[in-house]
Motif scaffolding. Structure first.
Motif, mmCIF file in Angstrom:
data_model
loop_
_atom_site.group_PDB
_atom_site.id
_atom_site.type_symbol
_atom_site.label_atom_id
_atom_site.label_comp_id
_atom_site.label_asym_id
_atom_site.label_seq_id
_atom_site.Cartn_x
_atom_site.Cartn_y
_atom_site.Cartn_z
ATOM 1 N N VAL A 187 -20.281 75.414 55.312
ATOM 2 C CA VAL A 187 -18.878 75.186 54.906
ATOM 3 C C VAL A 187 -18.682 76.515 54.134
ATOM 4 C CG1 VAL A 187 -17.357 73.663 53.496
ATOM 5 C CG2 VAL A 187 -19.188 72.734 55.119
ATOM 6 N N ARG A 188 -19.229 76.710 53.367
ATOM 7 C CA ARG A 188 -18.889 77.895 52.380
ATOM 8 C C ARG A 188 -18.703 79.089 53.082
ATOM 9 N NH1 ARG A 188 -22.501 77.188 49.009
ATOM 10 N NH2 ARG A 188 -21.468 75.893 47.590
ATOM 11 N N TYR A 189 -19.559 79.400 54.057
ATOM 12 C CA TYR A 189 -19.404 80.645 54.963
ATOM 13 C C TYR A 189 -18.155 80.481 55.936
ATOM 14 C CZ TYR A 189 -20.209 83.725 59.070
ATOM 15 O OH TYR A 189 -20.054 84.674 59.903
ATOM 16 N N ILE A 190 -17.780 79.314 56.481
ATOM 17 C CA ILE A 190 -16.609 79.243 57.395
ATOM 18 C C ILE A 190 -15.583 79.332 56.398
ATOM 19 C CG2 ILE A 190 -15.169 77.300 58.227
ATOM 20 C CD1 ILE A 190 -17.709 75.793 59.192
ATOM 21 N N LEU A 191 -15.398 78.770 55.024
ATOM 22 C CA LEU A 191 -14.305 79.134 54.223
ATOM 23 C C LEU A 191 -14.199 80.466 53.839
ATOM 24 C CD1 LEU A 191 -14.260 75.914 51.856
ATOM 25 C CD2 LEU A 191 -12.693 76.427 53.908
ATOM 26 N N ASP A 192 -15.253 81.128 53.717
ATOM 27 C CA ASP A 192 -15.377 82.644 53.340
ATOM 28 C C ASP A 192 -14.737 83.530 54.509
ATOM 29 O OD1 ASP A 192 -16.077 82.174 50.880
ATOM 30 O OD2 ASP A 192 -18.055 82.768 51.303
ATOM 31 N N PHE A 193 -15.036 83.084 55.787
ATOM 32 C CA PHE A 193 -14.650 83.674 56.889
ATOM 33 C C PHE A 193 -13.047 83.639 57.092
ATOM 34 C CE2 PHE A 193 -13.635 83.727 61.425
ATOM 35 C CZ PHE A 193 -14.321 84.702 61.936
ATOM 36 N N VAL A 194 -12.708 82.550 57.048
ATOM 37 C CA VAL A 194 -11.203 82.216 57.072
ATOM 38 C C VAL A 194 -10.360 83.057 56.117
ATOM 39 C CG1 VAL A 194 -9.534 80.311 56.771
ATOM 40 C CG2 VAL A 194 -11.479 79.688 58.093
ATOM 41 N N ALA A 195 -10.906 83.002 54.782
ATOM 42 C CA ALA A 195 -10.178 83.924 53.986
ATOM 43 C C ALA A 195 -10.311 85.517 54.195
ATOM 44 C CB ALA A 195 -10.750 83.689 52.595
ATOM 45 N N ASP A 196 -11.287 85.817 54.736
ATOM 46 C CA ASP A 196 -11.414 87.387 54.988
ATOM 47 C C ASP A 196 -10.823 87.595 56.388
ATOM 48 O OD1 ASP A 196 -12.776 87.748 52.764
ATOM 49 O OD2 ASP A 196 -14.870 87.393 53.457
ATOM 50 N N PRO A 198 -7.863 86.649 58.326
ATOM 51 C CA PRO A 198 -6.429 85.975 58.602
ATOM 52 C C PRO A 198 -6.096 86.026 59.962
ATOM 53 C CG PRO A 198 -6.261 87.812 57.388
ATOM 54 C CD PRO A 198 -7.682 87.480 57.115
ATOM 55 N N ILE A 199 -6.444 87.213 60.668
ATOM 56 C CA ILE A 199 -5.860 87.471 62.059
ATOM 57 C C ILE A 199 -6.639 86.133 62.932
ATOM 58 C CG2 ILE A 199 -7.778 88.968 62.754
ATOM 59 C CD1 ILE A 199 -5.601 90.337 64.173
ATOM 60 N N VAL A 201 -7.209 83.213 61.954
ATOM 61 C CA VAL A 201 -6.515 81.896 61.803
ATOM 62 C C VAL A 201 -5.137 81.933 62.694
ATOM 63 C CG1 VAL A 201 -5.482 80.384 59.980
ATOM 64 C CG2 VAL A 201 -7.699 81.577 59.437
ATOM 65 N N GLU A 202 -4.444 83.128 62.248
ATOM 66 C CA GLU A 202 -3.225 83.202 63.196
ATOM 67 C C GLU A 202 -3.260 82.985 64.612
ATOM 68 O OE1 GLU A 202 -1.944 87.015 61.722
ATOM 69 O OE2 GLU A 202 -1.800 86.423 59.818
ATOM 70 N N PHE A 203 -4.394 83.438 65.033
ATOM 71 C CA PHE A 203 -4.663 83.371 66.432
ATOM 72 C C PHE A 203 -4.692 81.978 66.846
ATOM 73 C CE2 PHE A 203 -7.022 82.844 70.491
ATOM 74 C CZ PHE A 203 -6.238 83.890 71.293
ATOM 75 N N PHE A 204 -5.364 81.057 66.055
ATOM 76 C CA PHE A 204 -5.875 79.810 66.524
ATOM 77 C C PHE A 204 -4.687 78.840 66.104
ATOM 78 C CE2 PHE A 204 -10.342 80.680 67.471
ATOM 79 C CZ PHE A 204 -10.467 79.915 68.401
ATOM 80 N N GLU A 205 -3.932 79.333 65.305
ATOM 81 C CA GLU A 205 -2.467 78.649 64.822
ATOM 82 C C GLU A 205 -1.704 78.468 66.144
ATOM 83 O OE1 GLU A 205 -0.654 80.519 61.542
ATOM 84 O OE2 GLU A 205 -1.785 79.572 60.126
ATOM 85 N N LEU A 206 -1.800 79.183 67.162
ATOM 86 C CA LEU A 206 -1.199 79.197 68.384
ATOM 87 C C LEU A 206 -1.999 78.561 69.661
ATOM 88 C CD1 LEU A 206 1.533 81.863 67.523
ATOM 89 C CD2 LEU A 206 1.571 79.350 67.064
ATOM 90 N N THR A 207 -2.919 77.827 69.321
ATOM 91 C CA THR A 207 -3.457 77.242 70.505
ATOM 92 C C THR A 207 -3.649 75.986 70.726
ATOM 93 O OG1 THR A 207 -5.700 77.114 69.141
ATOM 94 C CG2 THR A 207 -5.376 79.183 70.038
ATOM 95 N N LEU A 208 -4.256 75.270 71.581
ATOM 96 C CA LEU A 208 -4.307 73.999 71.980
ATOM 97 C C LEU A 208 -5.382 73.427 71.611
ATOM 98 C CD1 LEU A 208 -2.772 71.434 73.348
ATOM 99 C CD2 LEU A 208 -3.904 72.159 75.492
ATOM 100 N N ILE A 209 -5.414 72.083 70.779
ATOM 101 C CA ILE A 209 -6.273 71.301 70.398
ATOM 102 C C ILE A 209 -7.339 72.208 69.586
ATOM 103 C CG2 ILE A 209 -8.027 69.413 70.899
ATOM 104 C CD1 ILE A 209 -6.614 69.118 73.691
#
Length: 289
Positions: A187-196, A198-199, A201-209
């Motif tokens: 879980v810590r790895y995932i949160l670090d990956f998300v923070a590092d 952002p592109i 996250v931005e990609f998946f913000e506009l995906t389905l499910i």
């Protein structure tokens, strides 16, 4: 070792009370996200709201099925769990899940398999998803902004106009069930990956499910990939290509207790509360035996 349950709830809070009653002991802590549309007064009326082993997270999201808001709510739960500094496992549940084994049996299972990550997954494209599931990521979806129907219309327009967008090179996408059991380290790895990244996250913000691919894609492309067991330890039944699982009835009792799984979904006390009665009796009987 602690077990941290991360619960996404949006209705039937009296059922959530019953779920949490069957999870808690002194090695268990619960973090719960209640959909932002549920009034605070309603939440406070339930037992879990006054438990010292339950934290209702404050940064609540109005979740839209099929949108990134589901991922946002999950990430908020993950952050809260790590901030609690109870190392062990983080287990994502729905408020409409229910255990099939006693809390002692579940804890012993994770002691025995400590260090393993549990999520069911497949590499995309996947034969049982429409167009292999690639439409979910090849086209822009604005579910949280304009809704599912309008997003689907826009997807068809993009498809007809050959407006595909590429996925990340050398980072293959994975899909699978939303629900998982992950170590605190993962879980810590995932949160670090998300923070590092952002592109990403931005990609998946506009995906389905995206809740069915976001976490899978990170973990299966991470140093934790060789720890993953392709099993989310849930009994869930989908039939006839429906997007939502069957609601369990009392007639499902034998299938549930012989499934070999730790939890099942989904349940709805407005439809059938007797199945929960039987499961509680079964778990108590097994413990006494």
């Amino acid at each position: 070792m602690y077990i941290n349950y991360l619960i996404l709830a949006h209705k039937n809070l009296e059922q959530v009370d019953r779920l949490i009653d069957n999870l808690l002991d002194d090695r268990i802590f619960v973090y719960i996200h209640v959909d932002k549309r549920v009034p605070s007064d309603e939440i406070r009326r339930h037992r879990f709201a006054s438990s010292n082993r339950v934290r209702i997270i404050k940064n609540r999201v109005a979740v839209c099925w099929g949108g990134f808001t589901m991922v946002s709510a999950t990430l908020n739960l993950m952050k809260a769990a790590l901030a609690g500094k109870r190392e062990g496992y983080c287990i994502l549940l729905s408020g409409q899940d229910f255990p099939l084994r006693s809390k002692e049996n579940i804890y012993s299972f994770f002691q025995e398999h400590e260090g393993k990550q549990f999520m069911n997954y497949w590499k995309m494209p996947y034969k049982n998803w429409v167009n292999g599931g690639l439409d979910r990521i090849k086209y822009y979806w604005f579910v949280d902004k304009i809704g599912m129907y309008e997003s689907d219309v826009f997807c068809k327009f993009q498809r007809e106009s050959n407006m595909e967008r590429p996925f990340f090179k050398d980072f293959p996408p994975y899909g699978g069930s939303q629900w998982w059991c992950l170590t605190s380290e993962c879980v810590r790895y995932i949160l670090d990956f998300v923070a590092d990244n952002p592109i990403f996250v931005e990609f998946f913000e506009l995906t389905l499910i995206p809740d069915e691919s976001f976490f899978k894609t990170i973990v299966l492309n991470s140093p934790f990939s060789d720890q993953v067991v392709n099993d989310n330890l849930r009994y869930i039944v989908f039939e006839g290509g429906k997007p939502h699982p069957n609601v369990m009835q009392e007639s499902d009792f034998e299938a549930l207790i012989t499934s070999g799984k730790l939890w099942a979904r989904k349940f709805d006390i407005a439809r059938d509360h007797a199945i929960l009665d039987r499961l509680e009796t079964h778990m108590a009987t097994v413990m006494e035996g």
